[in-house]
Design a protein around this motif. Sequence first.
Motif, mmCIF file in Angstrom:
data_model
loop_
_atom_site.group_PDB
_atom_site.id
_atom_site.type_symbol
_atom_site.label_atom_id
_atom_site.label_comp_id
_atom_site.label_asym_id
_atom_site.label_seq_id
_atom_site.Cartn_x
_atom_site.Cartn_y
_atom_site.Cartn_z
ATOM 1 N N HIS A 1 -13.672 -23.808 7.873
ATOM 2 C CA HIS A 1 -12.232 -24.059 7.758
ATOM 3 C C HIS A 1 -11.930 -25.430 8.344
ATOM 4 C CE1 HIS A 1 -8.109 -22.582 7.138
ATOM 5 N NE2 HIS A 1 -7.809 -23.426 8.123
ATOM 6 N N GLY A 2 -11.378 -26.313 7.535
ATOM 7 C CA GLY A 2 -11.018 -27.640 8.041
ATOM 8 C C GLY A 2 -10.859 -28.645 6.927
ATOM 9 N N ASN A 3 -10.518 -29.841 7.346
ATOM 10 C CA ASN A 3 -10.284 -30.921 6.402
ATOM 11 C C ASN A 3 -11.617 -31.492 5.891
ATOM 12 O OD1 ASN A 3 -8.007 -32.746 5.454
ATOM 13 N ND2 ASN A 3 -9.475 -34.253 6.191
ATOM 14 N N VAL A 4 -11.619 -31.972 4.659
ATOM 15 C CA VAL A 4 -12.795 -32.687 4.145
ATOM 16 C C VAL A 4 -12.371 -34.106 3.796
ATOM 17 C CG1 VAL A 4 -14.538 -32.790 2.312
ATOM 18 C CG2 VAL A 4 -13.855 -30.578 3.244
ATOM 19 N N SER A 5 -13.066 -35.089 4.349
ATOM 20 C CA SER A 5 -12.731 -36.499 4.081
ATOM 21 C C SER A 5 -12.666 -36.742 2.585
ATOM 22 C CB SER A 5 -13.806 -37.426 4.653
ATOM 23 O OG SER A 5 -14.003 -37.160 6.006
ATOM 24 N N ASP A 6 -11.732 -37.512 2.156
ATOM 25 C CA ASP A 6 -11.502 -37.882 0.751
ATOM 26 C C ASP A 6 -10.870 -36.777 -0.087
ATOM 27 O OD1 ASP A 6 -12.754 -40.226 1.444
ATOM 28 O OD2 ASP A 6 -14.711 -39.527 0.712
ATOM 29 N N LEU A 7 -10.918 -35.554 0.393
ATOM 30 C CA LEU A 7 -10.266 -34.474 -0.349
ATOM 31 C C LEU A 7 -8.980 -34.090 0.354
ATOM 32 C CD1 LEU A 7 -12.939 -31.775 -1.202
ATOM 33 C CD2 LEU A 7 -11.892 -33.436 -2.704
ATOM 34 N N GLY A 8 -8.974 -34.322 1.651
ATOM 35 C CA GLY A 8 -7.939 -33.758 2.517
ATOM 36 C C GLY A 8 -6.600 -34.435 2.376
ATOM 37 N N ILE A 9 -5.625 -33.700 2.833
ATOM 38 C CA ILE A 9 -4.277 -34.244 2.873
ATOM 39 C C ILE A 9 -3.823 -34.306 4.327
ATOM 40 C CG2 ILE A 9 -3.392 -33.705 0.578
ATOM 41 C CD1 ILE A 9 -2.604 -30.965 1.665
ATOM 42 N N ASP A 10 -4.697 -33.868 5.233
ATOM 43 C CA ASP A 10 -4.349 -33.800 6.646
ATOM 44 C C ASP A 10 -4.951 -34.962 7.414
ATOM 45 O OD1 ASP A 10 -2.689 -31.708 7.171
ATOM 46 O OD2 ASP A 10 -4.301 -30.226 7.053
ATOM 47 N N ASP A 11 -4.453 -35.160 8.632
ATOM 48 C CA ASP A 11 -5.058 -36.151 9.511
ATOM 49 C C ASP A 11 -6.512 -35.763 9.750
ATOM 50 O OD1 ASP A 11 -2.578 -37.128 9.669
ATOM 51 O OD2 ASP A 11 -2.137 -36.352 11.679
ATOM 52 N N ALA A 12 -7.410 -36.677 9.415
ATOM 53 C CA ALA A 12 -8.829 -36.364 9.517
ATOM 54 C C ALA A 12 -9.249 -36.058 10.959
ATOM 55 C CB ALA A 12 -9.646 -37.518 8.970
ATOM 56 N N ASP A 13 -8.586 -36.679 11.931
ATOM 57 C CA ASP A 13 -9.073 -36.529 13.316
ATOM 58 C C ASP A 13 -8.487 -35.317 14.035
ATOM 59 O OD1 ASP A 13 -6.571 -37.576 13.256
ATOM 60 O OD2 ASP A 13 -6.894 -39.045 14.846
ATOM 61 N N ARG A 14 -7.706 -34.510 13.369
ATOM 62 C CA ARG A 14 -7.084 -33.373 14.058
ATOM 63 C C ARG A 14 -7.536 -32.014 13.534
ATOM 64 N NH1 ARG A 14 -0.954 -33.407 14.049
ATOM 65 N NH2 ARG A 14 -1.138 -32.175 15.944
ATOM 66 N N TYR A 15 -8.097 -31.974 12.353
ATOM 67 C CA TYR A 15 -8.348 -30.680 11.728
ATOM 68 C C TYR A 15 -9.799 -30.456 11.332
ATOM 69 C CZ TYR A 15 -3.305 -30.108 11.699
ATOM 70 O OH TYR A 15 -1.998 -29.991 12.080
ATOM 71 N N PHE A 16 -10.687 -30.475 12.328
ATOM 72 C CA PHE A 16 -12.075 -30.056 12.091
ATOM 73 C C PHE A 16 -12.696 -30.820 10.918
ATOM 74 C CE2 PHE A 16 -9.536 -26.683 13.903
ATOM 75 C CZ PHE A 16 -10.335 -26.109 14.886
ATOM 76 N N ASN A 17 -12.465 -32.097 10.868
ATOM 77 C CA ASN A 17 -12.857 -32.847 9.676
ATOM 78 C C ASN A 17 -14.362 -32.810 9.382
ATOM 79 O OD1 ASN A 17 -11.829 -34.685 7.558
ATOM 80 N ND2 ASN A 17 -13.391 -36.016 8.426
ATOM 81 N N MET A 18 -14.671 -32.620 8.084
ATOM 82 C CA MET A 18 -16.061 -32.636 7.631
ATOM 83 C C MET A 18 -16.195 -33.690 6.543
ATOM 84 S SD MET A 18 -16.312 -28.494 7.199
ATOM 85 C CE MET A 18 -14.557 -28.167 7.108
ATOM 86 N N THR A 19 -17.326 -34.371 6.498
ATOM 87 C CA THR A 19 -17.558 -35.284 5.378
ATOM 88 C C THR A 19 -18.421 -34.552 4.357
ATOM 89 O OG1 THR A 19 -19.605 -36.204 6.261
ATOM 90 C CG2 THR A 19 -17.544 -37.279 6.945
ATOM 91 N N LYS A 20 -18.379 -35.041 3.129
ATOM 92 C CA LYS A 20 -19.209 -34.414 2.085
ATOM 93 C C LYS A 20 -20.693 -34.548 2.425
ATOM 94 C CE LYS A 20 -16.332 -34.410 -2.024
ATOM 95 N NZ LYS A 20 -16.054 -35.058 -3.308
ATOM 96 N N ASP A 21 -21.067 -35.676 3.041
ATOM 97 C CA ASP A 21 -22.470 -35.875 3.432
ATOM 98 C C ASP A 21 -22.909 -34.857 4.476
ATOM 99 O OD1 ASP A 21 -22.932 -37.882 1.692
ATOM 100 O OD2 ASP A 21 -22.642 -39.519 3.136
ATOM 101 N N GLU A 22 -22.026 -34.619 5.442
ATOM 102 C CA GLU A 22 -22.355 -33.614 6.477
ATOM 103 C C GLU A 22 -22.555 -32.240 5.856
ATOM 104 O OE1 GLU A 22 -20.156 -34.866 10.616
ATOM 105 O OE2 GLU A 22 -18.872 -34.375 8.927
ATOM 106 N N LEU A 23 -21.662 -31.899 4.933
ATOM 107 C CA LEU A 23 -21.772 -30.593 4.281
ATOM 108 C C LEU A 23 -23.085 -30.500 3.510
ATOM 109 C CD1 LEU A 23 -18.071 -30.375 3.072
ATOM 110 C CD2 LEU A 23 -19.141 -28.733 4.631
ATOM 111 N N LYS A 24 -23.403 -31.562 2.789
ATOM 112 C CA LYS A 24 -24.617 -31.591 1.977
ATOM 113 C C LYS A 24 -25.869 -31.451 2.837
ATOM 114 C CE LYS A 24 -26.314 -34.265 -1.956
ATOM 115 N NZ LYS A 24 -25.822 -33.590 -3.133
ATOM 116 N N SER A 25 -25.863 -32.120 3.994
ATOM 117 C CA SER A 25 -27.066 -32.129 4.837
ATOM 118 C C SER A 25 -27.335 -30.756 5.463
ATOM 119 C CB SER A 25 -26.957 -33.201 5.923
ATOM 120 O OG SER A 25 -25.936 -32.848 6.818
ATOM 121 N N CYS A 26 -26.384 -29.846 5.366
ATOM 122 C CA CYS A 26 -26.605 -28.493 5.898
ATOM 123 C C CYS A 26 -27.452 -27.630 4.954
ATOM 124 C CB CYS A 26 -25.271 -27.789 6.146
ATOM 125 S SG CYS A 26 -24.353 -28.462 7.538
ATOM 126 N N ASN A 27 -27.699 -28.135 3.734
ATOM 127 C CA ASN A 27 -28.533 -27.415 2.766
ATOM 128 C C ASN A 27 -28.066 -25.997 2.430
ATOM 129 O OD1 ASN A 27 -30.600 -29.161 1.864
ATOM 130 N ND2 ASN A 27 -31.391 -29.159 3.979
#
Length: 375
Positions: free
Chosen positions: A166-192
């Motif tokens: 649950h949280g914001n995803v950079s480039d997809l999000g509409i929320d402040d990236a630094d306040r809502y558990f922000n995830m990048t697509k690369d971080e998500l991808k690297s979790c396999n």
Amino acid sequence: MAIKILFTADNHIGITYSSFPKAKKHLQDERINSFEKMVQYANDNQMNYFIIGGDLFDKTSIGDKTIKEITGILKKFKGELVVVIPGNHDFYESSENTLWSKFRENVNPEKVVVLKEYEMFDHQLGDQLVHFYPAGCRSIHSDKNMIGWIYKAEKNKESINIGIAHGNVSDLGIDDADRYFNMTKDELKSCNMDLWLLGHIHVPYPLNEIVTENPELFMAGTHMPDSWKYKHDGNAWHIEIDEKKKVNAKRYKPTEIKINEMIYNVNSNADIDLLVNKLNEYNSSKTALRLTLKGRLDDENKKHLHELIKSKEEEFLTLDLTDHISKKIDAGLINQHYPNESLPHLLLTELLKEDPEGTVIQKAFEILDKVKSKK
Ligand SMILES: [Mn+2]
């Protein structure tokens, strides 16, 4: 064997719809009814999992009655398992007598699990082993996301690995990236993960109706429009993933309710007719509409327009009118207000000639009118 998932999030049960005074009760009820429709849909389609990606509830202080209403609905799910993670609005608290402790008292733990810990949860579905990797919230804000442990955790390639966060995803999000558990697509991808199911941004992702290739992440969106800003349909995902990790998905729309905004220019009788046609196109009993009118009309047409809108008001769930229509100034109106050859008459006639559609004549008329009424 393909597994079938109904994925939803951001249900915000308990939301008050306070900016819809006329329709709020109806909207609150429909929020719960359409939630129940998702469970029915999942049953009708023999789905294995009903997954809620956070913010099932609007706040942690939700009343016991509402908690029971929702657990009662979840009990009707006929598939194998309901999987819930806490979101940032209904975050997990470890103390006693909290939202999630009460929730868990009301469910069968074999059928409904709240994945609050940062550890893998196994589920055996026939011959298929499914691993859930949850990353729920323990606060309303956080400048760090909760998926770090998933990156480090061991993965079994034979099983189906599903990350839920649950949280914001950079480039997809509409929320402040630094306040809502922000995830990048690369971080998500690297979790396999084989599949990422995410909540928080109330907008569905991807935007297709039908998905035939794994988009790597799904955003549930909210199952029913929730504010004047919300322009999408309510949404949930019907997702299937087979042992070869092939993903197929389609949308399910649990409600017909729509929230719309419309800005419209009216300058003539023909425009009024067009506006009425436009209003007739809405599924009015299911629509909350905020209508802003601009343009210029004489008093008679304006009165006629207001009568028409008043008659439409009943049909709509809510019809919020903001009227910015200004008075149409023409020779007739000038004659009506000022004697021929008087200074105001000469001035306004001149301005009308200069720029009949401009704002200057408007302003001049208003000022002269003010002066006149003071006399
Ligand atoms: Mn959220």
